[in-house]
Design a protein around this motif. Structure first.
Motif: not given
Length: 516
Positions: A256-264, A266-278
């Motif tokens: 139920w997660v479309g690819g273009r709506y998925s950055l929120w 696990a696909i957003g893992l690189p974002i979380a690594i970049a800016v941190g969990a908080e």
């Protein structure tokens, strides 16, 4: 076939009234006169939404037209369609799926299907914990995300947008193209012992992604890398295929997660690594704030709905076939590319939900570059070209740098370009004549930070949903992506063998030239 539960826009009662309005007033509407003569115009056509302020007063619309558009939205059951999405109804009828990307940023205990929300947080917590462990690992200096489409555009855009929040000493690379030049260029500057590869593929079968992943693994091993389990992680639901690849660490998501709506997700893992969990949680919180706005505000003050209605007015009445997005912030340089997929893959459809060809245009072409670069490239056409192209400016009040003389110049330019498009300039000789009355919207953020970025992206997501609901199309499938991929699987072996049997003359000739 699915039954059209709500009338599409051209079948709604207000459609005819809008046609008459356009013929009598809309076609000749002049925003310059409206701003001069209507003291309440700016207040009517500007509003503050969560973290985003919008000024729509330079657009070719007045209160009477917007009232008709709002009536059209009600005729089409826009609010009911919105509520169905938030309930978790299977509104993606062609694939029989719910559409619940909003759950990915819903806090624990929040509104929404309880079972799915619990699953979201069972995945989110370990994903963020892993991100923090990578951030604490001083040996890892480079993170390479290998994915394509929604597994690339969203994370890449967000990491760049939040560059001022990235810890120094760590670099992020995004590889999507199956063209080996891209991966080879990234690998040239890396060392196996200090590199983490993230393989982002829901099925772990995507051709481009897996070709790049195999080549990355081969490079890793040929350069002396031995611990694939430590240096590779997978964002996938196909845990078995990832294990066969040598990957032990996987994070999944749902159909139920479309690819273009998925950055929120696990696909957003690189974002979380970049800016941190908080900061990742702040990104989710900003999007959730916009979700609440969209879910609860009446249509008259509902920014995603109002922007979608303006889109419909331009596409189906004025006949404007494209929209330019001009972010006046260099960190948002990938936002136009991200929005291309979000809008054109979602709403680039020629049939309604019943499979019937629609008699009107759907998605506009979305394109753009950051200002001020765009001013010295394509703004000539915006000001003096034969086509009227609505422009969406995005500006940020406070910079994230200390180069004091730069930001006032940047802000002066974005304000001046919007003003110039609207005002124009008379020149009897013609060459320096600017017609003016060219529409634009200004979106303002106080700061470009995780919460405001999350809200901005969610605003665009809900706007796309609203436009698709009005057009009566399914915004959540993407069958148009498939045909070329299927044909490529047939052509690939022909390039090696030279076999052209059964092909059209043009394709056969090109294969012969490339295979010789």
């Amino acid at each position: 076939m699915a039954t059209q539960m709500h009338p599409r826009c051209d079948q709604a009662a207000a459609w005819g009234a809008l046609q008459r309005r356009f013929a009598s007033e809309g076609r000749s509407f002049d925003a310059r006169h409206a701003l001069r003569d209507d003291a309440g115009r700016v207040q009517r056509f500007s509003q503050q939404a969560p973290f985003v302020f919008a000024d729509m007063s330079k657009n070719l619309i007045d209160a009477a037209t917007e009232d008709l558009l709002l009536q059209l939205a009600r005729d089409c059951g826009l609010e009911a369609q919105r509520d169905a999405m938030f309930r978790g109804d299977p509104i993606n009828a062609t694939e029989g799926r719910a559409v619940m990307h909003f759950l990915l940023r819903t806090p624990q205990g929040g509104e929404g299907p309880a079972q799915e929300l619990a699953e979201v947080h069972r995945t989110l917590e370990p994903m963020l914990a892993y991100a923090e462990s990578v951030r604490a690992d001083s040996q890892i200096t480079d993170v390479v995300n290998i994915g394509i489409g929604g597994s690339d555009l969203g994370p890449q855009m967000a990491v760049q947008a939040l560059d001022s929040f990235v810890a120094p000493g760590r670099r992020f690379h995004f590889v999507s193209n199956v063209d080996g030049h891209e991966l080879a260029g990234v690998l040239r500057g890396l060392k196996p012992r200090s590199t983490l590869f993230l393989i982002a593929s829901k099925t772990f079968t995507t051709l481009e992604t897996m070709t790049n992943a195999r080549s990355a693994r081969q490079w890793f091993q040929s350069q002396g890398g031995t611990d694939i389990a430590r240096h590779f992680a997978a964002l996938t639901t196909n845990v078995g295929a990832a294990a066969d690849f040598g990957i032990e660490r996987t994070f999944g998501f749902w159909d139920w997660v479309g690819g273009r709506y998925s950055l929120w997700s696990a696909i957003g893992l690189p974002i979380a690594i970049a800016v941190g969990a908080e900061n990742f949680r702040a990104l989710l919180a900003g999007a959730h704030a916009m979700d609440r706005h969209f879910r609860t505000e009446p249509l008259e003050r509902n920014l995603p709905a109002r922007m979608a209605l303006l889109d419909l007015w331009y596409r189906n009445f004025h006949g404007f076939g494209s929209r330019s997005v001009a972010p006046y912030h260099s960190a948002l340089r990938r936002l136009p590319a991200y929005l291309q997929q979000l809008e054109m893959e979602s709403n680039g459809k020629r049939v309604d939900r019943e499979g019937q060809v629609v008699p009107y245009g759907t998605s506009p072409v979305v394109w753009g570059e950051p200002g001020t670069n765009g001013q010295h490239a394509y703004f000539q056409m915006l000001h003096q070209g034969t086509d009227v192209i609505p422009v969406e400016f995005i500006a940020v009040k406070e910079p994230a740098h200390t180069l004091r003389e730069h930001h006032p110049q940047l802000l002066a330019n974005v304000l001046a370009q919007a003003q110039a498009l609207m005002q124009g300039k008379a020149d009897p000789g013609g060459h320096k004549h600017f017609p003016g009355n060219r529409p634009s919207t200004m979106l303002l953020l106080d700061r470009l930070e995780p919460q405001s970025l999350g809200a901005l992206i969610a605003l665009y997501e809900h706007r796309v949903f609203c436009a698709g609901a009005l057009w009566g199309i399914n915004s959540f499938d993407q069958w148009g992506v498939e045909l070329g991929k299927v044909l490529a699987r047939d052509i690939a072996p022909r390039l090696a063998s030279g076999d052209t049997a059964g092909l059209d003359a043009s394709t056969a000739m090109l294969i012969r030239r490339l295979a010789s």
